[in-house]
Design an enzyme around this catalytic site. Structure first.
Site, short mmCIF file in Angstrom:
data_model
loop_
_atom_site.label_atom_id
_atom_site.label_comp_id
_atom_site.label_asym_id
_atom_site.label_seq_id
_atom_site.Cartn_x
_atom_site.Cartn_y
_atom_site.Cartn_z
N HIS A 308 -18.21 17.56 33.34
CA HIS A 308 -19.05 18.84 32.56
C HIS A 308 -18.61 19.23 32.09
O HIS A 308 -17.52 20.56 32.71
CB HIS A 308 -20.58 18.50 32.62
CG HIS A 308 -21.38 18.84 30.95
ND1 HIS A 308 -21.38 20.35 30.82
CD2 HIS A 308 -22.51 18.31 31.09
CE1 HIS A 308 -21.98 20.19 29.64
NE2 HIS A 308 -22.71 19.20 29.80
N ASP A 366 -26.66 12.57 31.78
CA ASP A 366 -25.82 10.70 30.87
C ASP A 366 -26.51 9.68 32.90
O ASP A 366 -26.37 8.47 32.19
CB ASP A 366 -24.77 10.71 30.36
CG ASP A 366 -24.65 11.17 28.89
OD1 ASP A 366 -24.64 11.72 28.64
OD2 ASP A 366 -25.96 10.93 28.49
C1 SDX Z 1 -22.98 14.60 27.25
O1 SDX Z 1 -21.50 19.55 25.87
C2 SDX Z 1 -22.30 19.19 26.10
O2 SDX Z 1 -23.01 20.17 26.67
C3 SDX Z 1 -22.72 17.56 26.37
C4 SDX Z 1 -24.22 16.95 27.19
C5 SDX Z 1 -25.01 18.22 25.33
O3 SDX Z 1 -26.21 17.87 26.53
O4 SDX Z 1 -24.84 17.75 24.98
O5 SDX Z 1 -24.45 17.82 27.79
C6 SDX Z 1 -24.17 15.82 27.42
O6 SDX Z 1 -21.96 14.61 26.67
C7 SDX Z 1 -22.92 14.98 28.60
C8 SDX Z 1 -21.14 14.67 29.40
C9 SDX Z 1 -20.92 12.87 28.66
N1 SDX Z 1 -19.88 12.11 29.51
C10 SDX Z 1 -19.26 11.40 30.36
O7 SDX Z 1 -20.21 11.49 31.26
C11 SDX Z 1 -17.94 10.39 30.28
C12 SDX Z 1 -17.35 11.21 31.77
N2 SDX Z 1 -16.85 12.43 31.64
C13 SDX Z 1 -15.67 13.23 31.10
O8 SDX Z 1 -15.21 12.67 29.46
C14 SDX Z 1 -15.75 14.57 30.93
O9 SDX Z 1 -16.03 14.84 31.94
C15 SDX Z 1 -16.40 15.31 29.34
C16 SDX Z 1 -15.80 14.48 28.55
C17 SDX Z 1 -17.72 15.15 30.02
C18 SDX Z 1 -15.47 17.09 29.77
O10 SDX Z 1 -14.12 16.30 29.52
P1 SDX Z 1 -13.24 17.98 29.55
O11 SDX Z 1 -14.27 19.15 30.16
O12 SDX Z 1 -12.26 17.81 28.97
O13 SDX Z 1 -12.26 17.66 31.14
P2 SDX Z 1 -11.46 17.32 30.89
O14 SDX Z 1 -11.17 15.88 30.32
O15 SDX Z 1 -10.63 18.57 30.83
O16 SDX Z 1 -11.62 17.42 32.60
C19 SDX Z 1 -10.81 18.00 33.51
C20 SDX Z 1 -10.41 16.69 34.78
C21 SDX Z 1 -9.05 15.64 34.57
O17 SDX Z 1 -8.62 15.85 35.46
P3 SDX Z 1 -6.85 16.47 34.92
O18 SDX Z 1 -6.35 16.61 33.93
O19 SDX Z 1 -7.60 18.39 35.58
O20 SDX Z 1 -5.89 15.85 36.08
O21 SDX Z 1 -11.50 16.20 35.61
C22 SDX Z 1 -11.05 14.84 35.21
C23 SDX Z 1 -9.96 15.20 33.61
O22 SDX Z 1 -9.32 13.56 34.17
N3 SDX Z 1 -11.92 13.98 34.55
C24 SDX Z 1 -12.76 13.39 35.69
C25 SDX Z 1 -13.88 13.28 34.80
N4 SDX Z 1 -14.30 14.45 33.83
C26 SDX Z 1 -13.29 14.60 34.19
N5 SDX Z 1 -12.35 12.43 36.02
C27 SDX Z 1 -12.43 10.73 36.56
N6 SDX Z 1 -13.98 11.02 35.83
C28 SDX Z 1 -14.52 11.38 34.96
N7 SDX Z 1 -15.72 10.60 34.80
#
Ligand code: SDX
Length: 431
Positions: A308, A366
């Site tokens: 998140h 989710d």
């Molecule tokens: C919702 O914003 C809100 O409040 C949203 C929400 C709401 O109520 O409105 O809470 C609802 O959208 C919840 C999130 C649902 N999405 C997912 O579950 C999809 C999987 N999650 C990821 O795509 C990700 O965690 C996000 C999109 C939710 C957050 O992305 P960020 O904040 O941009 O984090 P990031 O992509 O910068 O990740 C930081 C690191 C990265 O690694 P590095 O580049 O630092 O090496 O963590 C890794 C990412 O690759 N990472 C994950 C991961 N999520 C982040 N690695 C593996 N699996 C994951 N799920």
């Protein structure tokens, strides 16, 4: 506002720059950079807005480190235990919990606006049977702006309130119509003697051929899920509604833009993606393989329902939904749901893995919600639609807060330009 400042030094002029600091009621203070460009010719840079406050708001507060979520100051855990979605909707829109009389009047207003114009139902016949319900939802909600364009003056508080009532009341009817169209069944009209979630379940699952009894366990579970999904600060879809609304566009069109944004698998589309991911993983034996894929930077696979932008702790909503899973599945006689087993093992293994611990990746709202939706008989393709139904009140509350703020101006971010500098046109025969 305080008179505290941050001091920066402009390397071009060696002059120190005072940046005013503003403090809210709780949470991080903000640096007011509004005059930075005018006085010093520079922009700030924060792609994804990870450290940028786009507005002042008094609706919802999240402490991502502590895993805290407050709706108008009330902890979501208390609202989940003691309130209802209609009461939480009133709270988000009006800022205070309603009296009995206010709640009754608000509920009646919603009840009397659940029907949609009959010609709207004909829109669905234009969609192919396998159209994604989120595509149908955003299109039909957007077309509400065609029906209520002339009668929606966004500068009139009464019109704004009527818009809020109409869209909150009609979104379940439109969602149910999308579902019925996708399964080739006749639309079911709302009933005024049913509550918000009972009505939705009946419009989903009733058929004209027989009476339909709503399962109170299902209605209660849905009401709780809607409370937990109702609002979440300046998330991507809410920010979209605010940005579209700041241009003065028809508010139904702004909500449709929010629906389109929520559909993304990185946002509200994740609940659908989690169930698909659990299907793909298939069994506990495959979990390690998929955890490795999620950790591999060269592999686009991510653990859906994990991570998140704000929560760097357990999403408080996920905690409540996980506990709910057991109770609801037990009451529905589905406690040995293999996907719940798989999800819990996946969570257990991931939360012990140093990659997830170091990056503070926890289950989010989710991760478990789809398991309950599935147990209620709602198909995977409709999961994000359920999220949209609940989040509509949050979008409306933020739209109202933005549009009624005299300081609101059209949102217009700037950029760091890295393209070609000025050059002259070259005729085709000289290229
Ligand atoms: C919702 O914003 C809100 O409040 C949203 C929400 C709401 O109520 O409105 O809470 C609802 O959208 C919840 C999130 C649902 N999405 C997912 O579950 C999809 C999987 N999650 C990821 O795509 C990700 O965690 C996000 C999109 C939710 C957050 O992305 P960020 O904040 O941009 O984090 P990031 O992509 O910068 O990740 C930081 C690191 C990265 O690694 P590095 O580049 O630092 O090496 O963590 C890794 C990412 O690759 N990472 C994950 C991961 N999520 C982040 N690695 C593996 N699996 C994951 N799920």
């Amino acid at each position: 506002m305080t008179d505290k400042h941050f001091k920066l030094v402009n390397p071009e002029t060696d002059k120190s720059v005072d940046i005013p600091l503003h403090e809210g009621s709780v949470g991080p203070a903000v640096l007011d950079i509004a005059s930075l460009y005018k006085e010093h010719g520079v922009f700030t840079y924060d792609p994804g807005f990870g450290a940028t406050a786009s507005c002042k708001s008094s609706i919802t507060y999240i402490d991502g480190e502590q895993g805290i979520l407050l709706y108008r100051g009330y902890p979501v855990e208390q609202l989940a235990e003691k309130s209802s979605f209609i009461e939480v909707s009133y709270l988000l829109l009006h800022g205070e919990l309603p009296t009995k009389e206010q709640l009754q009047r608000f509920n009646q207003q919603i009840v009397y606006h659940t029907m949609i114009n009959e010609s709207l139902l004909r829109f669905f016949h234009g969609f192919h049977y396998d159209a994604h319900p989120m595509a149908m939802l955003s299109s039909v909600v957007s077309s509400l702006s065609a029906f209520y364009h002339g009668s929606t003056n966004i500068h009139e508080p009464e019109d704004r309130d009527l818009f809020a009532t109409r869209i909150i009341a009609k979104i379940p009817t439109i969602a149910a119509a999308a579902y019925k169209h996708s399964i080739g069944q006749p639309f079911i009209y709302p009933r005024n003697d049913l509550g918000y979630c009972e009505n939705l379940l009946r419009m989903f699952f009733a058929v004209p051929a027989e009476e339909y009894e709503v399962d109170p366990v299902a209605a209660e579970a849905l009401d709780l899920l809607f409370i937990l999904h109702a609002d979440h600060e300046q998330n991507a879809s809410t920010s979209t509604v605010r940005l579209a609304g700041s241009a003065g566009t028809n508010p139904y069109a702004a909500i449709a833009a929010g629906i389109a944004t929520l559909w993304g698998p990185a946002h509200g589309g994740a609940n659908e993606a989690v169930l698909k991911m659990l299907d793909e993983i298939g069994s506990v034996e495959n979990i390690d393989k998929y955890i490795a894929k999620a950790k591999d930077r060269n592999d686009p696979f991510r653990l859906m329902g994990f991570g998140h932008r704000v929560y760097k702790n357990y999403d408080p909503r996920a905690k409540i939904i996980r506990e709910m899973c057991h109770k609801v599945l037990k009451k529905l006689g589905k406690e040995d749901d293999p996907q719940l087993e798989l999800a819990m093992r996946l969570e257990e293994i991931a939360l012990k893995d140093e990659y997830f611990v170091e990056k503070k990746l926890y289950p989010n709202v989710d991760f478990y919600s789809g398991i309950i939706y599935k147990a209620l008989g709602i198909p995977v393709s409709m999961f994000t639609v359920m999220f949209a139904i609940a989040r509509t009140v949050g979008w409306v509350a933020h739209w109202q807060e933005m549009i009624s703020d005299p300081a609101t101006r059209i949102g217009r971010p700037r950029q760091l330009y890295t393209g070609a500098t000025r050059r002259d046109y070259v005729d085709l025969d000289k290229r």
